[in-house]
Design a protein around this motif. Structure first.
Motif, PDB file in Angstrom:
ATOM      1  N   ARG A 121       0.806  -1.217   0.000  1.00  0.00           N
ATOM      2  CA  ARG A 121       0.000   0.000   0.000  1.00  0.00           C
ATOM      3  C   ARG A 121       0.838   1.265   0.000  1.00  0.00           C
ATOM      4  N   ARG A 122       2.057   1.192   0.503  1.00  0.00           N
ATOM      5  CA  ARG A 122       2.931   2.371   0.551  1.00  0.00           C
ATOM      6  C   ARG A 122       3.738   2.550  -0.735  1.00  0.00           C
ATOM      7  N   ASN A 123       3.593   1.643  -1.681  1.00  0.00           N
ATOM      8  CA  ASN A 123       4.409   1.669  -2.902  1.00  0.00           C
ATOM      9  C   ASN A 123       3.604   1.848  -4.187  1.00  0.00           C
ATOM     10  N   ILE A 124       2.391   1.305  -4.210  1.00  0.00           N
ATOM     11  CA  ILE A 124       1.612   1.287  -5.450  1.00  0.00           C
ATOM     12  C   ILE A 124       1.370   2.693  -5.980  1.00  0.00           C
ATOM     13  N   GLY A 125       1.009   3.645  -5.103  1.00  0.00           N
ATOM     14  CA  GLY A 125       0.727   5.008  -5.557  1.00  0.00           C
ATOM     15  C   GLY A 125       1.916   5.657  -6.229  1.00  0.00           C
ATOM     16  N   THR A 126       3.100   5.462  -5.673  1.00  0.00           N
ATOM     17  CA  THR A 126       4.316   6.033  -6.255  1.00  0.00           C
ATOM     18  C   THR A 126       4.669   5.358  -7.573  1.00  0.00           C
ATOM     19  N   LEU A 127       4.644   4.041  -7.600  1.00  0.00           N
ATOM     20  CA  LEU A 127       5.063   3.306  -8.794  1.00  0.00           C
ATOM     21  C   LEU A 127       4.091   3.479  -9.956  1.00  0.00           C
ATOM     22  N   SER A 128       2.800   3.608  -9.648  1.00  0.00           N
ATOM     23  CA  SER A 128       1.801   3.688 -10.719  1.00  0.00           C
ATOM     24  C   SER A 128       1.766   5.051 -11.396  1.00  0.00           C
ATOM     25  N   GLN A 129       2.558   6.003 -10.902  1.00  0.00           N
ATOM     26  CA  GLN A 129       2.644   7.296 -11.591  1.00  0.00           C
ATOM     27  C   GLN A 129       3.291   7.156 -12.967  1.00  0.00           C
ATOM     28  N   ASP A 130       4.148   6.155 -13.122  1.00  0.00           N
ATOM     29  CA  ASP A 130       4.856   5.990 -14.397  1.00  0.00           C
ATOM     30  C   ASP A 130       4.749   4.583 -14.985  1.00  0.00           C
ATOM     31  N   TYR A 131       4.157   3.656 -14.230  1.00  0.00           N
ATOM     32  CA  TYR A 131       4.123   2.267 -14.689  1.00  0.00           C
ATOM     33  C   TYR A 131       2.754   1.646 -14.424  1.00  0.00           C
ATOM     34  N   SER A 132       2.433   0.641 -15.216  1.00  0.00           N
ATOM     35  CA  SER A 132       1.288  -0.204 -14.894  1.00  0.00           C
ATOM     36  C   SER A 132       1.749  -1.173 -13.816  1.00  0.00           C
ATOM     37  N   VAL A 133       1.081  -1.127 -12.674  1.00  0.00           N
ATOM     38  CA  VAL A 133       1.501  -1.911 -11.518  1.00  0.00           C
ATOM     39  C   VAL A 133       0.477  -3.000 -11.238  1.00  0.00           C
TER      40      VAL A 133
END
Length: 376
Positions: A121-133
């Motif tokens: 939950r602490r990572n998906i928001g950051t990673l999905s800014q530039d990638y399909s997660v």
């Protein structure tokens, strides 16, 4: 900011452990390069080491992560189901908030023992800014099926990952795993023959599905007779039920989590519930017993030489499960000097689950690595 040399080992220091300092000018020693250095900044990463290079890193506030922590309920509401092998329901999540993601490799997040999709939950928001997660609950965990009598193995989870990539993601993907999830990703990458795996990110990779795998550690050798006895006792249904019911109590889970997290503030009620909730599902006890008493699976030292993909290894130095001075930690620490495709960063003050323990430290190393990977 991150060093552009991907083969150095850098030890990170937590921000709160450092004092405010002012320098007359930015300092760089060795052969590491930075896009920018800022004066009069609080040191973020402290001194590092690697190939006899020493650095002092400073916070670039223009590159701070803007991703937010996702609520567990929001994650659960947006999850989907996929039928694996036509009979097992697998829970998964997908998020993408950028049109740029279509032209980049996807990311697949694979949790560790006892965890599930919300552990990211602490990572998906950051990673999905530039990638399909994508994130998946392995069979036996989270909201995925927990079939009675299923023989859980590392190889089965690795095959689940490959089938998920082939049937659901359907494009080259970077696998990001924690603990046994890391090992499942390593197995999947070593067996993939369809160019499904674009790269690997390993967060405190496990040596096996259970502790019986790490027979080269003197600590495990001392405990091995007890582990065999524990396996025997767990196969007695009554004893297993008592052990499992006690282990999943919230206070006990909290104490276990506190022992494996460096940042104790990350061990909140939400995290305890993420671990506790699925333990009440039908089949959870059988999964627990099968995983603890089953075969440990292949050792990562046997698999890594087969992998030529770019690999990023992030390791919390306060991990009591897979410590840096244990055989698995020592093996991965040695890899950058042996394999040009492997990069390693040691995270100071971080435990067994770096992505949830201190996500900012993980993102500061992961995001530049992913960006460089996309440029290859």
């Amino acid at each position: 900011m991150a060093a552009t040399s991907l083969h150095d080992v850098v030890r990170l220091r937590p921000l709160h452990s450092l004092q405010q300092t002012k320098e007359k000018g930015p300092r760089v020693r060795g052969r590491l390069a930075f896009p920018q250095l800022y004066r009069y900044k609080r040191p973020l990463l402290g001194l590092g080491y690697g190939n006899r290079s020493f650095i002092t890193c400073y916070r670039d506030q223009s590159t701070e992560s803007g991703g937010s922590v996702l609520g567990v309920s929001d994650i659960k509401e947006k999850c989907n189901k996929w039928q694996w092998k036509g009979q097992y329901s697998i829970n998964y999540f997908v998020s993408s908030s950028s049109s740029k993601a279509e032209s980049k490799s996807s990311l697949l997040l694979v949790h560790g023992f006892g965890a599930s999709i919300p552990h990211w939950r602490r990572n998906i928001g950051t990673l999905s800014q530039d990638y399909s997660v994508y994130a998946v609950d392995l069979l036996g965990f989270g909201a995925s099926d927990k079939p009675q009598g299923f023989p859980y193995t590392m190889e089965a989870w690795a095959q689940l990952i490959l089938d998920f990539l082939n049937e659901v993601v359907q494009k080259p993907t970077v696998l990001i795993g924690n603990s046994v999830g890391s090992l499942a990703c390593v197995i999947a990458a070593s067996e993939s023959s369809q160019n499904l795996v674009r790269g690997l990110v390993l967060l405190n990779c496990a040596g096996g599905m259970n502790n019986k795998a790490v027979v080269d550690d003197w600590r495990i050798k001392l405990l091995l007779p007890l582990l065999w006895l524990f396996d025997f006792l767990l196969k007695q249904r009554g004893i297993a039920t008592v052990v499992f019911e006690r282990a999943k109590q919230r206070d006990n889970l909290r104490n276990i989590l506190l022992s494996v997290y460096g940042n104790k503030e990350s061990v909140d009620d939400e995290l305890v519930e993420i671990i506790n909730g699925p333990t009440n599902d039908e089949g959870a006890l059988d999964a627990f017993v099968s995983i603890i008493t089953g075969p440990p699976g292949p050792n990562p030292a046997q698999l890594m030489p087969r992998i030529n993909l770019p690999v990023l290894v992030l390791w919390g130095d306060q991990d009591p499960f897979t410590p840096l001075d244990g055989p698995v930690g020592k093996y991965f620490s040695s890899l950058p000097s042996q394999s040009s495709n492997v990069s390693l960063f040691v995270l100071e003050g971080v435990g067994h689950c770096p992505h949830d323990d201190k996500p900012d430290l993980v993102h500061e190393k992961l995001l530049p690595w992913l960006a460089q990977l996309a440029a290859l």
